[in-house]
Motif scaffolding. Structure first.
Motif, short mmCIF file in Angstrom:
data_model
loop_
_atom_site.label_atom_id
_atom_site.label_comp_id
_atom_site.label_asym_id
_atom_site.label_seq_id
_atom_site.Cartn_x
_atom_site.Cartn_y
_atom_site.Cartn_z
N ASP A 126 0.83 -1.22 0.00
CA ASP A 126 0.00 0.00 0.00
C ASP A 126 0.86 1.27 0.00
O ASP A 126 0.54 2.24 -0.69
N MET A 127 1.95 1.24 0.74
CA MET A 127 2.78 2.44 0.88
C MET A 127 3.63 2.69 -0.37
O MET A 127 4.12 3.80 -0.59
N LEU A 128 3.83 1.64 -1.17
CA LEU A 128 4.72 1.76 -2.34
C LEU A 128 3.98 1.62 -3.66
O LEU A 128 4.58 1.81 -4.72
N LYS A 129 2.69 1.30 -3.64
CA LYS A 129 2.00 1.01 -4.90
C LYS A 129 1.95 2.22 -5.82
O LYS A 129 1.80 2.09 -7.03
N GLY A 130 2.07 3.41 -5.24
CA GLY A 130 2.08 4.62 -6.08
C GLY A 130 3.27 4.66 -7.03
O GLY A 130 3.21 5.28 -8.09
N ILE A 131 4.35 3.98 -6.66
CA ILE A 131 5.52 3.98 -7.54
C ILE A 131 5.78 2.61 -8.19
O ILE A 131 6.60 2.50 -9.09
N ASP A 132 5.09 1.58 -7.74
CA ASP A 132 5.37 0.24 -8.28
C ASP A 132 4.16 -0.67 -8.07
O ASP A 132 4.12 -1.47 -7.12
N ARG A 133 3.21 -0.58 -8.96
CA ARG A 133 1.96 -1.30 -8.78
C ARG A 133 2.09 -2.80 -8.98
O ARG A 133 1.21 -3.57 -8.61
N GLU A 134 3.16 -3.24 -9.59
CA GLU A 134 3.28 -4.67 -9.93
C GLU A 134 4.03 -5.49 -8.88
O GLU A 134 4.40 -6.64 -9.14
N MET A 135 4.29 -4.90 -7.73
CA MET A 135 4.90 -5.69 -6.66
C MET A 135 4.07 -6.95 -6.38
O MET A 135 2.85 -6.93 -6.53
N VAL A 136 4.73 -8.01 -5.93
CA VAL A 136 4.03 -9.26 -5.62
C VAL A 136 4.41 -9.71 -4.22
O VAL A 136 5.59 -9.72 -3.86
N VAL A 137 3.40 -10.05 -3.42
CA VAL A 137 3.66 -10.67 -2.12
C VAL A 137 3.81 -12.15 -2.39
O VAL A 137 2.85 -12.80 -2.80
N VAL B 137 1.44 -19.60 0.80
CA VAL B 137 0.63 -18.61 0.09
C VAL B 137 1.58 -17.88 -0.85
O VAL B 137 2.50 -17.19 -0.39
N GLU B 138 1.41 -18.05 -2.12
CA GLU B 138 2.36 -17.44 -3.05
C GLU B 138 1.63 -16.53 -4.02
O GLU B 138 0.46 -16.72 -4.31
N ASP B 139 2.36 -15.52 -4.46
CA ASP B 139 1.85 -14.67 -5.53
C ASP B 139 0.54 -13.97 -5.22
O ASP B 139 -0.44 -14.08 -5.96
N VAL B 140 0.49 -13.22 -4.13
CA VAL B 140 -0.64 -12.32 -3.90
C VAL B 140 -0.34 -11.06 -4.73
O VAL B 140 0.68 -10.41 -4.52
N MET B 141 -1.19 -10.77 -5.69
CA MET B 141 -0.89 -9.63 -6.57
C MET B 141 -2.15 -9.05 -7.20
O MET B 141 -3.16 -9.72 -7.33
N LEU B 142 -2.03 -7.79 -7.56
CA LEU B 142 -3.12 -7.09 -8.23
C LEU B 142 -3.11 -7.51 -9.70
O LEU B 142 -2.07 -7.49 -10.36
N VAL B 143 -4.28 -7.89 -10.22
CA VAL B 143 -4.31 -8.26 -11.64
C VAL B 143 -5.13 -7.30 -12.49
O VAL B 143 -5.02 -7.28 -13.71
N GLU B 144 -5.95 -6.48 -11.83
CA GLU B 144 -6.74 -5.53 -12.60
C GLU B 144 -7.15 -4.37 -11.71
O GLU B 144 -7.40 -4.55 -10.52
N LYS B 145 -7.21 -3.19 -12.30
CA LYS B 145 -7.61 -2.00 -11.56
C LYS B 145 -8.23 -1.05 -12.57
O LYS B 145 -7.64 -0.79 -13.61
N SER B 146 -9.42 -0.52 -12.24
CA SER B 146 -10.00 0.47 -13.14
C SER B 146 -10.65 1.57 -12.33
O SER B 146 -10.98 1.41 -11.16
N GLY B 147 -10.83 2.72 -13.00
CA GLY B 147 -11.37 3.90 -12.31
C GLY B 147 -10.23 4.75 -11.80
O GLY B 147 -9.15 4.25 -11.53
N GLY B 148 -10.47 6.05 -11.70
CA GLY B 148 -9.45 6.95 -11.17
C GLY B 148 -8.53 7.47 -12.26
O GLY B 148 -8.60 7.06 -13.43
N ARG B 149 -7.65 8.39 -11.86
CA ARG B 149 -6.80 9.07 -12.83
C ARG B 149 -5.80 8.16 -13.55
O ARG B 149 -5.41 8.40 -14.67
N SER B 150 -5.40 7.09 -12.85
CA SER B 150 -4.31 6.30 -13.42
C SER B 150 -4.78 5.36 -14.54
O SER B 150 -3.98 4.65 -15.14
#
Lengths: 157, 157, 157, 157, 157, 157
Positions: A126-137, B137-150
């Motif tokens: 959350d604190m770094l997603k503004g500069i690197d949205r593709e980070m993976v846990v 638990v592997e690979d927790v990651m964002l795969v899609e995001k919509s809405g907002g300026r970005s």
């Protein structure tokens, strides 16, 4: 028959009354993979939301205490100790979070360690997603567990 | 200068008042790797704590709503929709959790999706750890995001 | 096909994004049946844990705000108003709790009213159980609902 | 003079320090009356929000753990066991929820059982209100209590 | 007649439905008085529990979001911004905490600012009490409020 | 070296496992200064939001139980007793809140008493701010502490 099954196979919170309280310890790790530049900026404190590591550490510790609210079948446990270490590895472009939880209780604290590591990792995201949205846990896992009937467990690397 | 920095670089909750409310959507995945036998037992419902998938799904949905309590700098968001799908892949010995969150708000809901996927994964771990403590638990990651300026983001596989 | 079903019939939080925010209101009642002497003591303020009615009222109002944490598929709603009235009927040896909740939102607030009435009733039980353990919370039910597509509902007595 | 009264009769959390920890158990029931067709659909799993029974069971178990947050004067208790059974009686058009809670503590767990039964009933209402808004949660009551000075209590039917 | 009174003068959550959402802002301060040596150690980061200021700041921000759970009659508000500044004044042996909260809502956010300042102050106390148990949280007060019918308020120093 | 420091000086929850559980008690006070007319109205129950004192008392007791959720490094403690007294001093135009907390635990309960006194004071502010916005919560402080290695502490007036 498993002790976890209700009369009709329904989910229920396991009965731990018969277990004696013993010293319990759980250690979990989580790794957050990021772009090399993100790791470098984090290492030298040059991130847009400042105090990233302290925020992640505090979030993880606070989340450990709320494990029974998050994980439906977890028992409430009075933790005697929680600590979270974050290791920023610039070369590997990865942060390793190690969370340990301890208690003197009838049931283990591995979930508390897993939750602490996960929430610290999510806070980092959350604190770094503004500069690197593709980070993976990646690789949230238990690495050590002691206390209780099942004896000492240490994950082979 | 970053809008996230306070007068002295201290952490603070970002000011989103100027952003207009728009339709937001975030989708995250988490994968839980397990032993083949664990995946098989899960697939055929033969697990000691019954109702594993429903419990994980409900835990994830409930956790999404508590994201601002867990992640320190997250804003409270009135989610309009949360859904969690669990896919048990016996061949790969892996469960894939897909969590989606939606809202009409000034800020994104990617953390809600990430938290939902993570807590569903941790619940799966909790319900199955009695038979397979080495799950990861592997690979927790964002795969899609919509809405907002970005704009629209979709993770390349 | 119901809009509540996920791709495989799994439980999920209903999507309400398409609904316009409108003025919503829900009213629920709960009745607590007790021994005549308990009702008399409550009516004249002669109970061992003093301030019973105020405690029940406050507990109900606070619980209404936490409805989405308790009821898994409820949406977070910013309530604009909550009120709880307690009516001690000595002759009938019964307390009637009426809880009303209001909001301007995309979804109804009947669960908030139901939760408020139930928790006020349970608090009454807790405060009086030392003198009357056999009290029964009976007839928790919705008596009025307005706003939203389904129109005005009023329960026939 | 009652031990529950403060210096001026104000409400306060009762002092339980002098009581020895003993094995405690509480069992409560709640009944949800519905239209016969609703009970039939629930019995055969043909409801618009699927997984109704699992959701109610999990909600009740999770709520039991949060009893001290909901009921103002309740002490925090580390529950050793919680279980919830739901019985769908098509003939009577009624679901009976039985919730049991156990702990080794200085104070009883009857409120935990009452809260679990109530929240499971409210969740059932929430999941089914789209098809039957006039359901009534009736007869939430304690049916058994053991441990502590007051001895064994069992409600006569 | 006050709009806050129920039919019988009972406490209730004020009805704000008629108020239009406007931009709201509240600023509160809290001062923590301590021994000169404690202030000096805090100023140079030489305290036994490290990261004191970050922990206080984060605790205050997180508490602001939970105001409606703590203060019984507060409405849930979606805060758009929260910030906390801590000023260590070695000469005066005092830390001044300034908390600001903002929202676009029907009701004010002064309680959110007051809660944030108070919890940050209490956290400071907790982190330093091992070396200075006699610290005093003094002068928690609202210093600014804008938005809403009552107009702009600024406390004269 | 302080026992509160992690390997790198990071904040962490102190390890209390080695401490034996003993009877603990903490007492804190908070004073709320107000206009003389506000104190008079409060004393004779003539305030716009009725039941002010009961609401403050209940809010303080409930907040005490949530101390570990609010104060990041606090351990969860099973309180055996919490009480709050409010003294309205019309002559001094001030309300004095005295909060006491007790437990049999490995760590002290002074933060529970401090949180209870603070939240009761903030609730008083919330209930009366409509008639007196310039009230100040002053002098939140620990006045007594017993149990544990550090012995009995009583603040000199």
């Amino acid at each position: 028959l498993s002790s976890h099954l209700g009369p009709r196979g329904d989910v229920r919170m396991v009965d731990v009354a018969e277990k004696p309280p013993t010293q319990r310890r759980g250690v979990a790790v989580a790794r957050v993979r990021m772009r090399p530049e993100t790791a470098s900026r984090l290492a030298r404190g040059d991130t847009p939301k400042g105090e990233v590591l302290a925020t992640a550490r505090i979030a993880g510790i606070m989340a450990a205490k709320r494990t029974p609210e998050l994980i439906p079948m977890c028992h409430a446990i009075a933790l005697t100790h929680v600590a979270i270490a974050l290791d920023v590895d610039e070369a590997a472009a990865r942060v390793t979070i190690t969370a340990s939880a301890e208690a003197t209780d009838r049931t283990g604290v591995e979930m508390e360690a897993m939750v602490a590591a996960s929430v610290a990792a999510l806070t980092l995201y959350d604190m770094l997603k503004g500069i690197d949205r593709e980070m993976v846990v990646e690789d949230v896992m238990l690495v050590e567990k002691s206390g209780g009937r099942s004896g000492h467990f240490r994950r082979s690397p």
